[in-house]
Structure formats: structure tokens, C-alpha cells
Design a protein around this motif. Sequence first.
Motif, PDB file in Angstrom:
ATOM      1  N   ASP A   1      86.384 -59.668 -31.683  1.00 32.30           N
ATOM      2  CA  ASP A   1      85.874 -58.486 -32.322  1.00 32.30           C
ATOM      3  C   ASP A   1      86.040 -57.093 -31.451  1.00 32.30           C
ATOM      4  O   ASP A   1      85.375 -56.391 -31.234  1.00 32.30           O
ATOM      5  CB  ASP A   1      84.533 -58.435 -32.749  1.00 32.30           C
ATOM      6  N   PRO A   2      87.318 -57.105 -31.014  1.00 32.29           N
ATOM      7  CA  PRO A   2      87.369 -55.691 -29.913  1.00 32.29           C
ATOM      8  C   PRO A   2      87.808 -54.493 -30.824  1.00 32.29           C
ATOM      9  O   PRO A   2      88.017 -54.599 -32.019  1.00 32.29           O
ATOM     10  CB  PRO A   2      88.522 -56.190 -29.098  1.00 32.29           C
TER      11      PRO A   2
ATOM     12  N   ILE B   1      96.538 -40.694 -30.755  1.00 31.82           N
ATOM     13  CA  ILE B   1      95.685 -41.688 -30.339  1.00 31.82           C
ATOM     14  C   ILE B   1      94.978 -42.009 -31.768  1.00 31.82           C
ATOM     15  O   ILE B   1      94.472 -41.345 -32.474  1.00 31.82           O
ATOM     16  CB  ILE B   1      94.514 -41.307 -29.584  1.00 31.82           C
ATOM     17  N   GLU B   2      94.862 -43.426 -31.922  1.00 35.24           N
ATOM     18  CA  GLU B   2      94.349 -43.838 -33.267  1.00 35.24           C
ATOM     19  C   GLU B   2      93.414 -45.183 -33.139  1.00 35.24           C
ATOM     20  O   GLU B   2      93.930 -45.863 -32.284  1.00 35.24           O
ATOM     21  CB  GLU B   2      95.134 -44.094 -34.185  1.00 35.24           C
ATOM     22  N   THR B   3      92.199 -45.229 -33.518  1.00 32.63           N
ATOM     23  CA  THR B   3      91.353 -46.120 -33.372  1.00 32.63           C
ATOM     24  C   THR B   3      91.326 -46.868 -34.708  1.00 32.63           C
ATOM     25  O   THR B   3      91.114 -46.149 -35.466  1.00 32.63           O
ATOM     26  CB  THR B   3      90.150 -45.859 -32.852  1.00 32.63           C
ATOM     27  N   GLU B   4      91.352 -48.066 -34.649  1.00 31.99           N
ATOM     28  CA  GLU B   4      91.164 -48.967 -36.196  1.00 31.99           C
ATOM     29  C   GLU B   4      90.164 -48.551 -36.899  1.00 31.99           C
ATOM     30  O   GLU B   4      90.538 -48.581 -38.089  1.00 31.99           O
ATOM     31  CB  GLU B   4      91.330 -50.405 -35.781  1.00 31.99           C
ATOM     32  N   LYS B   5      89.022 -48.813 -36.432  1.00 29.53           N
ATOM     33  CA  LYS B   5      87.967 -48.599 -37.268  1.00 29.53           C
ATOM     34  C   LYS B   5      87.256 -47.043 -37.072  1.00 29.53           C
ATOM     35  O   LYS B   5      86.177 -46.746 -37.825  1.00 29.53           O
ATOM     36  CB  LYS B   5      86.573 -49.513 -36.668  1.00 29.53           C
ATOM     37  N   VAL B   6      87.885 -46.315 -36.605  1.00 29.16           N
ATOM     38  CA  VAL B   6      87.137 -44.803 -36.169  1.00 29.16           C
ATOM     39  C   VAL B   6      87.868 -43.790 -36.895  1.00 29.16           C
ATOM     40  O   VAL B   6      87.356 -43.028 -37.607  1.00 29.16           O
ATOM     41  CB  VAL B   6      86.988 -44.877 -34.749  1.00 29.16           C
ATOM     42  N   GLY B   7      88.986 -43.620 -36.449  1.00 27.71           N
ATOM     43  CA  GLY B   7      90.182 -42.712 -37.039  1.00 27.71           C
ATOM     44  C   GLY B   7      91.027 -42.059 -35.667  1.00 27.71           C
ATOM     45  O   GLY B   7      91.188 -42.793 -35.103  1.00 27.71           O
ATOM     46  N   LYS B   8      91.644 -40.940 -36.076  1.00 26.34           N
ATOM     47  CA  LYS B   8      92.536 -40.383 -35.275  1.00 26.34           C
ATOM     48  C   LYS B   8      91.786 -39.471 -34.163  1.00 26.34           C
ATOM     49  O   LYS B   8      91.153 -38.687 -34.292  1.00 26.34           O
ATOM     50  CB  LYS B   8      93.528 -39.736 -36.018  1.00 26.34           C
ATOM     51  N   GLY B   9      92.437 -39.282 -32.954  1.00 25.66           N
ATOM     52  CA  GLY B   9      91.784 -38.438 -31.946  1.00 25.66           C
ATOM     53  C   GLY B   9      90.775 -39.148 -30.874  1.00 25.66           C
ATOM     54  O   GLY B   9      90.019 -39.817 -31.215  1.00 25.66           O
ATOM     55  N   VAL B  10      90.836 -38.248 -29.727  1.00 24.75           N
ATOM     56  CA  VAL B  10      89.914 -38.431 -28.858  1.00 24.75           C
ATOM     57  C   VAL B  10      88.211 -38.085 -29.266  1.00 24.75           C
ATOM     58  O   VAL B  10      87.417 -38.844 -28.877  1.00 24.75           O
ATOM     59  CB  VAL B  10      90.111 -37.965 -27.479  1.00 24.75           C
ATOM     60  N   GLU B  11      88.420 -37.078 -29.886  1.00 24.42           N
ATOM     61  CA  GLU B  11      87.069 -36.461 -30.573  1.00 24.42           C
ATOM     62  C   GLU B  11      86.610 -37.524 -31.523  1.00 24.42           C
ATOM     63  O   GLU B  11      85.110 -37.672 -31.461  1.00 24.42           O
ATOM     64  CB  GLU B  11      87.187 -35.196 -31.102  1.00 24.42           C
ATOM     65  N   ALA B  12      87.291 -38.228 -32.457  1.00 22.11           N
ATOM     66  CA  ALA B  12      86.799 -39.257 -33.251  1.00 22.11           C
ATOM     67  C   ALA B  12      86.006 -40.443 -32.585  1.00 22.11           C
ATOM     68  O   ALA B  12      85.058 -40.801 -32.862  1.00 22.11           O
ATOM     69  CB  ALA B  12      87.698 -39.495 -34.144  1.00 22.11           C
ATOM     70  N   LEU B  13      86.803 -40.757 -31.465  1.00 19.08           N
ATOM     71  CA  LEU B  13      86.439 -41.846 -30.626  1.00 19.08           C
ATOM     72  C   LEU B  13      85.095 -41.354 -29.939  1.00 19.08           C
ATOM     73  O   LEU B  13      84.234 -42.192 -29.824  1.00 19.08           O
ATOM     74  CB  LEU B  13      87.322 -42.025 -29.610  1.00 19.08           C
ATOM     75  N   ARG B  14      84.913 -40.179 -29.457  1.00 19.05           N
ATOM     76  CA  ARG B  14      83.619 -39.828 -28.876  1.00 19.05           C
ATOM     77  C   ARG B  14      82.580 -39.861 -29.617  1.00 19.05           C
ATOM     78  O   ARG B  14      81.572 -40.227 -29.439  1.00 19.05           O
ATOM     79  CB  ARG B  14      84.130 -38.414 -28.213  1.00 19.05           C
ATOM     80  N   LYS B  15      82.848 -39.214 -30.720  1.00 18.84           N
ATOM     81  CA  LYS B  15      81.801 -39.232 -31.766  1.00 18.84           C
ATOM     82  C   LYS B  15      81.164 -40.628 -32.226  1.00 18.84           C
ATOM     83  O   LYS B  15      80.111 -40.910 -32.421  1.00 18.84           O
ATOM     84  CB  LYS B  15      82.229 -38.367 -33.101  1.00 18.84           C
TER      85      LYS B  15
END
Length: 135
Positions: free
Chosen positions: A61-62, A73-87
Amino acid sequence: MLSLLDDCEQEKEEIQIIPMIDIMLFLLTFFILYTLNVFPMLFQNLKLPVSSTLETTQVKDPIKIYINKDGDIETEKVGKGVEALRKYLSGISNPGDLVVVLIADKDARTQNLISVIDVLKERGVSKIAIAGDQK
């Protein structure tokens, strides 16, 4: 006249719910199958960097972060961008237990990769892997 009125009352319209349930189940199945395959298909055109010293490990489960050559930048479970990852990471109680796999195109700018790593380190994520292809 009375018999005609009785016949009309007896022939009430009915809603056929079985075909509607069939259609809804078909739509539900379609959307589930579509969403399961959306993210891998979006990033199939990534060309991973190659290495002769690549280590292969299985991770349960990575969180996968994709960086394409244009810097998106896109994260599978989070969304697009660094700010979405940070949030997303700010809402996690124990980020030290997360395992993150960075999947960057071989032509992606190093600055984009470093930006993502900085955000991960800021939030306390220490288990970071970078995906590559075997030479």
C-alpha cells in the motif's frame, strides 16, 4: 357506464423497477472499473530512468507520486500538485509510517523531484523510494 369506470380503476400504471436496477448496476460496474484503471493509464507514457544497481522490493500500500517530463505532479489518492500533497500529509497523524514511491519520467527536471522530496521530509515521511527500470 359503471363497468367502464371499474375497468379503468383496475388498470393502474406500474413502474417497472427491474430494468432500472439493471441499468444502475451496469453504470456502477462501469464507473468502478473505469476508476480502478484511470491512474495507471494516465501515466503509461512515463519513461523511467534505468539503473544497473536497482533493488526490487515489494511494498504494501504505497502512495505513488507521478512526475512527468513536463513537471506535472500527480498523486494517486490525493490529486495534482505539491500543495495537494502537502495538504494531504498534514491531515495524517503518523506520516513516518507512510511508504512513498516516486515515479518520475527520466526526462523530468530534478527540481520537481527535489520539491516533492522536500514536502515529504517537511511532513515527516522518511520511507521514500524512487522507481526505475533495470538496465
